[in-house]
Design an enzyme around this catalytic site. Structure first.
Site, short mmCIF file in Angstrom:
data_model
loop_
_atom_site.label_atom_id
_atom_site.label_comp_id
_atom_site.label_asym_id
_atom_site.label_seq_id
_atom_site.Cartn_x
_atom_site.Cartn_y
_atom_site.Cartn_z
N SER A 1 0.83 -1.21 0.00
CA SER A 1 0.00 0.00 0.00
C SER A 1 0.86 1.25 0.00
O SER A 1 1.79 1.39 0.79
CB SER A 1 -1.03 0.04 1.13
OG SER A 1 -0.64 -0.73 2.22
N HIS B 1 -5.28 -3.07 -3.12
CA HIS B 1 -4.22 -3.99 -3.52
C HIS B 1 -4.56 -4.46 -4.93
O HIS B 1 -5.48 -5.25 -5.10
CB HIS B 1 -4.13 -5.20 -2.58
CG HIS B 1 -3.68 -4.84 -1.20
ND1 HIS B 1 -2.48 -5.26 -0.69
CD2 HIS B 1 -4.24 -4.09 -0.24
CE1 HIS B 1 -2.33 -4.79 0.53
NE2 HIS B 1 -3.40 -4.08 0.83
N GLU C 1 -1.96 -3.92 16.13
CA GLU C 1 -1.39 -4.31 17.42
C GLU C 1 -2.03 -3.52 18.55
O GLU C 1 -2.48 -2.38 18.37
CB GLU C 1 0.13 -4.03 17.44
CG GLU C 1 0.91 -4.74 16.35
CD GLU C 1 0.68 -4.18 14.96
OE1 GLU C 1 0.47 -2.96 14.83
OE2 GLU C 1 0.69 -4.98 14.00
#
Ligand code: HPA
Length: 276
Positions: A42, A74, A196
């Site tokens: 990206s 993508h 995360e």
């Protein structure tokens, strides 16, 4: 519901499937062998047109073993581009991510196919989160080393492969000839697809990581296994969770990629132009 078996499903030999894919590419592009391969993550999508003249663009789905793209942004194509000095570059705009859950063979199929086309250098690019506080969104950085936190590997069986200097110092030097200001860092691959937690980012930092992402490390291992020289770039699309005071969003990541695209695509094209 019946399921068609995928060409890479066990017990197929993944290297044999990659050789078949490489002959599909030769047939569909008319280019027998490629010298360099680059995977566009990206933010890096406009590099293809800057590298040289596009000889052929083919939908990845026409090449043995490639899966449909999972994500908007993508591009699911493979391109053969010829540089001004006559080298053939395979531009891979079709990445299969580990988090798609199709297994690691499909994740690294594009890299093995690139090697089977003859490519000696594999350039891996991605959009990722930055841990170094001196970095800002929109900044490209070099990958100096990696920590594979997926708990998986593209290597099957007792395949012991050296990972010292995985990311070629020679190629990083070439990149710095183009842009001396390029900083570098250690890339940590998490499984994803959730971003995360701040605690996980702190863990990555504590174990020596500077970049967090969900691709690239498994691909780099497969590239090394195939004997290719590896160069890695991350576009820092955002500061990693907890480093940035604001929550992460996929939209923000795509936006940062778009904003930086022209500049980093030119950087990538210039680096490819200098690789020998
Ligand atoms: N973490 C993991 N992957 C990513 C990030 C991130 O912060 N940004 C873009 N891809």
């Amino acid at each position: 519901m019946t399921h068609e078996p995928h060409p890479l499903d066990h017990p197929a030999d993944p290297f044999e499937v990659a050789r078949t894919a490489a002959s599909d590419i030769a047939r569909l592009t008319g280019v027998e062998r490629h010298d360099v391969a680059v995977t566009l993550g990206s933010g890096w999508g406009r590099a293809a047109e800057l590298i040289g003249e596009t000889v052929a663009t083919i939908p990845a789905t026409e090449v043995t073993g490639f899966s449909r793209p999972a994500l908007e942004g993508h591009v699911g194509t493979l391109r053969s581009v010829t540089t001004p000095d006559g080298r053939h570059v395979l531009v891979i705009g079709a990445r299969t991510h580990y988090y798609e859950g199709h297994g690691v063979r499909r994740v690294v199929h594009s890299v093995r196919t690139a090697a089977a086309t003859g490519a000696k250098q594999m350039i891996l690019t991605n959009g990722a989160g930055g841990i170094k506080e001196s970095w800002s969104p929109g900044q490209p950085v070099l990958i100096s080393d990696q920590i594979n936190l997926t708990g998986d590997s593209p290597l099957e069986g007792a395949t012991f492969i050296d990972m010292t200097d995985l990311y070629s110092a020679r190629l990083r030097e070439v990149a710095r000839e183009v842009d001396a200001s390029l900083d570098e860092g250690v890339y940590c691959q998490f499984r994803g697809p959730q971003y995360e937690t701040p605690a996980e980012v702190q863990m990555a930092k504590a174990i020596g990581g500077h970049i967090v992402g969900m691709s690239t490390a498994l691909e780099a291992i497969a590239a090394r296994q195939a004997g290719m020289e590896v160069l890695g770039f991350s576009l820092i699309t955002n500061l990693a969770a907890g480093i940035s005071p604001t929550p992460l969003s996929h939209a923000e990541v795509i936006e940062a990629g778009k904003a930086a695209e022209a500049r980093i695509s030119q950087l990538l094209a210039d680096v490819i132009g200098r690789i020998r």
